[in-house]
Scaffold this active site. Sequence first.
Site, PDB file in Angstrom:
ATOM      1  N   SER A  56       0.867  -1.173   0.000  1.00  0.00           N
ATOM      2  CA  SER A  56       0.000   0.000   0.000  1.00  0.00           C
ATOM      3  C   SER A  56       0.900   1.217   0.000  1.00  0.00           C
ATOM      4  O   SER A  56       2.089   1.130   0.345  1.00  0.00           O
ATOM      5  CB  SER A  56      -0.883   0.009   1.253  1.00  0.00           C
ATOM      6  OG  SER A  56      -1.495   1.278   1.452  1.00  0.00           O
ATOM      7  N   TYR A  72      -2.343  -1.020  10.231  1.00  0.00           N
ATOM      8  CA  TYR A  72      -2.261  -1.158   8.775  1.00  0.00           C
ATOM      9  C   TYR A  72      -0.916  -0.650   8.269  1.00  0.00           C
ATOM     10  O   TYR A  72      -0.249  -1.309   7.456  1.00  0.00           O
ATOM     11  CB  TYR A  72      -3.408  -0.382   8.130  1.00  0.00           C
ATOM     12  CG  TYR A  72      -3.629  -0.667   6.672  1.00  0.00           C
ATOM     13  CD1 TYR A  72      -4.281  -1.831   6.262  1.00  0.00           C
ATOM     14  CD2 TYR A  72      -3.205   0.225   5.685  1.00  0.00           C
ATOM     15  CE1 TYR A  72      -4.487  -2.094   4.915  1.00  0.00           C
ATOM     16  CE2 TYR A  72      -3.415  -0.028   4.342  1.00  0.00           C
ATOM     17  CZ  TYR A  72      -4.062  -1.188   3.960  1.00  0.00           C
ATOM     18  OH  TYR A  72      -4.264  -1.452   2.622  1.00  0.00           O
TER      19      TYR A  72
END
Length: 270
Positions: free
Chosen positions: A152, A165
């Site tokens: 990401s 995350y």
Amino acid sequence: MLESTPLQSTTLKGKTALITGSTSGIGLASAHVLAEQGINLVLHGLMSDDEGANLAQEFSEKYQIKTLFDNANLMDTSAISVFMDKATKTMGSIDILINNAGIQHTEAVDTFPESKWNAIIAINLTAAFHTTQHALSGMKANSWGRIVNIASVHGLVASKNKVAYCAAKHGIVGLTKVVALECAEHGITANAICPGWVDTPLINDQITEIANKESTSFEQAKYQLITAKQPVPDMMAPRQIGEFILFLCSDSARSITGSSLPMDGAWTAQ
């Protein structure tokens, strides 16, 4: 003058790709892209055995490929081991590994639930270590392999309220680099794709939260969410990532390894 010997082109047709989290979003779109090239598939995700078998059959019939479905719990390391062994024995080999499965929870560090931290680290990071570890022996035996980790933009930069995350995605980037170094002489590449905003259900809760807080429409909240970080005001379609994965599996990308590759609408260019 030295003459170079051209490398023989490797066809992807007939190779097998295992994609975690491939029943929706990026994983499902990527599965379709690879299947179009005649690549056999091991599908995985949150479906019942019957639903998964039906999905695998749809792929098999549409693309004339060999398929397998498994709904292994990626928080359970023993379940991952069984999953990988089953996939290898059934399909013959795992040539392409795409670690895509991921979950999200947004909350400030001081109130972030321990259970959410543990789940995100387990599914987004630890599972990728275990699948990679199981896949490497076969790839080394074949002197060919492609590992693509869906990281990401949050593997490169941080955002508030995404502590687990960001930690997991930064970890995926580090994992990718080490695997690339260790496998450089075995015909195996390992890369991390770092998308910005992708139009998947994973971010719907964040959009809804903004819409409720700002008393605005879902679409306006979506635009607000995107442009707060990313200069390009559009979300990326999941299929675009699948097409990038396909390129990374090709001979043209054989020297690309250990890379963290942004697809982020200029997010990290700022």
